[in-house]
Design a protein around this motif. Sequence first.
Motif, short mmCIF file in Angstrom:
data_model
loop_
_atom_site.label_atom_id
_atom_site.label_comp_id
_atom_site.label_asym_id
_atom_site.label_seq_id
_atom_site.Cartn_x
_atom_site.Cartn_y
_atom_site.Cartn_z
N ALA A 230 0.90 -1.16 -0.09
CA ALA A 230 -0.01 0.27 0.02
C ALA A 230 0.87 1.18 -0.05
O ALA A 230 1.77 1.26 0.75
CB ALA A 230 -0.79 0.11 1.34
N ILE A 231 0.55 2.07 -0.69
CA ILE A 231 1.25 3.50 -0.83
C ILE A 231 0.22 4.44 -0.35
O ILE A 231 -0.73 4.61 -1.04
CB ILE A 231 1.76 3.81 -2.47
N ASP A 232 0.58 5.28 0.45
CA ASP A 232 -0.22 6.03 1.26
C ASP A 232 0.64 7.33 1.80
O ASP A 232 1.87 7.42 1.76
CB ASP A 232 -1.12 5.47 2.32
N VAL A 233 -0.15 8.37 2.26
CA VAL A 233 0.66 9.32 2.84
C VAL A 233 0.53 9.25 4.50
O VAL A 233 -0.29 8.35 4.93
CB VAL A 233 -0.29 10.74 2.65
N THR A 234 1.53 9.77 5.20
CA THR A 234 1.59 9.76 6.55
C THR A 234 1.92 11.14 7.16
O THR A 234 2.27 12.17 6.33
CB THR A 234 2.73 8.76 7.13
N PHE A 235 1.98 11.25 8.36
CA PHE A 235 1.97 12.74 8.98
C PHE A 235 3.34 13.04 8.93
O PHE A 235 4.18 12.49 9.29
CB PHE A 235 1.43 12.64 10.55
N ALA A 236 3.56 14.50 8.36
CA ALA A 236 4.87 14.90 8.55
C ALA A 236 5.05 16.11 9.88
O ALA A 236 3.84 16.51 10.28
CB ALA A 236 4.97 15.82 7.27
N LYS A 237 5.98 16.18 10.17
CA LYS A 237 6.30 16.82 11.41
C LYS A 237 5.96 18.41 10.98
O LYS A 237 6.07 18.90 9.87
CB LYS A 237 7.75 16.95 11.83
N GLY A 238 5.26 19.23 11.90
CA GLY A 238 4.80 20.39 11.61
C GLY A 238 3.96 20.81 12.74
O GLY A 238 3.67 19.97 13.72
N PRO A 239 3.27 21.93 12.47
CA PRO A 239 2.18 22.44 13.62
C PRO A 239 1.37 21.03 13.88
O PRO A 239 0.66 20.66 13.16
CB PRO A 239 1.37 23.36 12.82
N GLY A 240 1.13 21.02 15.21
CA GLY A 240 0.43 19.87 15.74
C GLY A 240 1.08 18.47 15.67
O GLY A 240 0.31 17.75 16.26
N VAL A 241 2.12 18.23 14.96
CA VAL A 241 2.46 17.12 15.00
C VAL A 241 4.05 17.15 15.39
O VAL A 241 5.02 17.55 14.53
CB VAL A 241 2.53 16.46 13.64
#
Lengths: 354, 332, 356
Positions: A230-241
């Motif tokens: 599966a190819i998907d997106v994941t959370f990138a560091k930044g505001p809130g993460v």
Amino acid sequence: MTEIKDFLKTLISLPGLSGYEEPVREVISREWQPLVDELSVSRLGSLHALKRGISPEPRPRILLAAHMDAIGMMVTRITPEGLIAFTEVGGLDPRILPAQPVRVFGKEPLRGVIVQPSDRLLPPSQKGKPVEMKHLLIDTGLPAEEVRRLVKIGDPVAFDTEPLELPDELICGHTLDNRASVAALTVCLQTLRRATHDWDVYAVATAQEEETLGGGLTSPFEIRPTLAIAIDVTFAKGPGVNDYRGKTLDGGVVLGWGPQSHPRVFDDLKALAEHLDIPFEIEVYPRASGTDAYAMQIVAEGIPTMVVSIPLRYMHTPVEVVSLNDIRRVGRLLAEYILRLTPEDVQKITWEEA
Amino acid sequence: MKALIQKLVETVGPSGYEEKVREVVRAEIEGWVDEMKVDALGNLIARKGTRTEGGMRIALSAHMDEIGVIATHVDENGFVRFTTIGGVSPRTCIGGRVQFLNGVRGVIYMESLESATALPTLDQLYIDVGASSRETCPVKVGDIAAFDRPFLDLGGRLVSKAMDDRISVAVMIQALKELTATPHELYFIFSTQEEVGLRGATTAAYGVDPELALAVDVTRTGDTPKGVKMEVALGKGPAIKVRDSGMLSDPRVVRWMVETAEKAGIPYQLEVLEGGTTDARAMQLTRAGVPAGCLSIPTRYIHSPSEMVDYQDVQLSVRLLVALLSAPVTLK
Amino acid sequence: MSPATSAPQIGENQIALLEKLSNACAVSGDEAQVRRIVLEEIKPFADDLRVDALGNVLAVRKARTPGALRVMVDAHMDEVGFMIVEDDKDGLFRFVAVGGIDERTLPGKKVLVGSENVPGIIGAKPIHLAEEGETERKIPLESLRIDVGLKGGKKVRVGDRATFATRFWQSGVALFGKALDDRLGVATLIELFKNPPENIELLAAFTVQEEIGLRGARPAAYAFNPQLAVALDSTPANDLPVWDGSENIFYNTRLGGGPALYVADSATLSDPRLVRHFAQTGEQMGIPFQFRQPGGGGTNAGAIHRVREGVPSLSVSVPGRYAHTAVMLARLDDWQNTLALVYHALSRLEPGILQR
């Protein structure tokens, strides 16, 4: 061959709400047509593309799944004044909705904006608070009878943010979850275009991931792959993460490690990324990957699965951000992996004691 | 059709224990179908018609089961504690009556609550079957009961427990009787265990392997005083589901249903249901996927012992179903 | 009666096997240590044996009679535990739970990390430093760390699984250990496999990922395509006294009450024909059993019975106290009676049971 940036911008300018993927499916289909041997559409609406391998039959098959459906909204009710009430499709935070431009796909596409009625028009309990989705309305500015003529219950609604380029290969827009992965899968197919490989490659743009993981449950049943990624997106560091769940935007490929990642496939992809000098990070998910892999793994007699992701900021908002570099890296890593797969690798994708 | 509806709703058949309903259905459709079988989970699957030009293998599903309760403990004074089978709310239980599969009847009441306006939790409810000790109580742990309420004919409107989904079972039975010719190979699935998670339809759909699937089920309405805001009402015809919280109907199926209704001059409503789902979800996701939709019968007070439908909606639902199944289908 | 009709017994060897299984670490998704033991135990007896894509062990013992029912018996190999998610340096690691764990039971426990079972501890703040009222609040999982020692971090990687380090012990009829949920089931299934009822084709599934959503059992059942299925598991005995002395009406099961038969849980309505058959077997053979209180929870039967065209299924559990904590307690007699009931009920199965 379309430059991937332009293709991605086209992709995120198209509607394609879960269950209503047809517009985006047609564009993907056109783009993939010259890159593969066969194209078909599943009964559920997933796009299946086959690029044949050259090893003798029965030939192992790798399935690469990127979901093409988008989160969005759906019309539930039209008020006597011609304002449109709606519900979400996929997970939406109601706090990002007020003053958001949208497009309502009625008899013809209508532009509108999501509005929050003022405090005096809402129950006292709502005063000064984020307005619940059931109180938000879409205003098309048209007379009520016009709205009634053009719009009906159940019509899909999409965000209407235009793509925006930010310095150094960043793209911003809605539905980058998961059109960014469709773009990465396209890069992979472009890379494989003139190459031969042993395994059959099934590139699948899945439908309905955001609602039921429907494509992930059904396409592998038809294709019966030896291995599915599966190819998907994941959370990138930044505001809130800020914690371990965030990966680095423009930091490279994200390899998923958890119950839907087969250890051998994970090890091989990691070793290959190191060998090719493709930057990568590891994302751990203790229970469920939240991708099509979660569905694909338990289809029929079970399928070895793996998760490869692209870091993305502001997930499920109309201003998601990804790096084109990461998209290219994912596409390249997958292509290089496929080029190295041999029929004997089937025996390798097993468990240590077997 | 009212007699059939009454017979169906008054039969006891909580999820997993649909046997009596199955026997009623079986007796009704005997002779009207080409073939019948009961699968491992108790689904009754009846085939009618063979495929000709333009025909498809179509599955239709209405669930036989109803919500109910199951005994978890009998205390020393003979009171029965219970948990729910399917979505039962404590507020529709208080003062209600139940009937166990062994015929024992009882009433539900509650421990005294801290405030007069508070709602009890399920743990605070019990069933009184008139026993005064554990030893003499005719109910034991694991015994199953359904809510007990007679059928009520208000003329244009019908009220009962288990309208969800016996009304659809009645609609399907009536439709298969009225259907004189079909180009399709039709599988009428009278499914089990829907209320606990679409379990019967999951396995039935796998077995039938349909090319197109339709559930027939009830849906909520927005036409009661200060009720939920929803554009479905009693008396405005069958509802064609666009989505619910478990499924997006296949847009091609929605289009087919809408066009058929319009062509046949049958009034219909479009439905977006926030909360709940139907057998259509299970059928859509079986095997390699199936285009699926749902014909919904607008129903007030769902999952209470007094579920209300409009008789004309019911008859129009039969007409729509017959119209849908009589002609070749092209999904587009 | 032929010798084959007497049920296998729990003796020293069986308890030693349970000890080995209980001490092994197999958090959902990483069941290698238990899988290794299972394979070693059953290999000599299997007519067919494979490990599938998810890591389930699927083993077949053919029936001695033709036309036998094909019966799947399932026990899950995995246990609840943790995954290391962040390296805080100096041997401290952030972790999250895999499966349902009450975080209030974690402080002050020993754990084992990774495939090499690196020892570690979950510490707690000294009470001297607790602020006013602090002891009344839960210690949140986010503030706990696994500590493997200042120099121990080299052997631990983000993504490693960890679980409690409890060593199994026996005290009379009492069996103490971690992961008795569901190593009791695994040990029972191994015994059944070694001494199978001759009238059925025994399809043994030692499954993975039960604790994170009944995931292994679904493909296992799909592959076996059985005619009926039994899930062997462990279920809580919540039979402690109520604080105010009132009647405990939420005991779920009782320790010493024998195997627990399920009528209904959140995942399955057991097939009534199988419930009846097992209960009758218990009554006729004089094997004590109990009905688990219907209610929440779920076993692999929840996945199995919905596979393909449906599989009539039943769950049978060994009652145990304190599941999903560092120390669980079960009784030898409950285990023996579970093995006996399942053995005899399967021995008495006839194909006619599936007729409607």
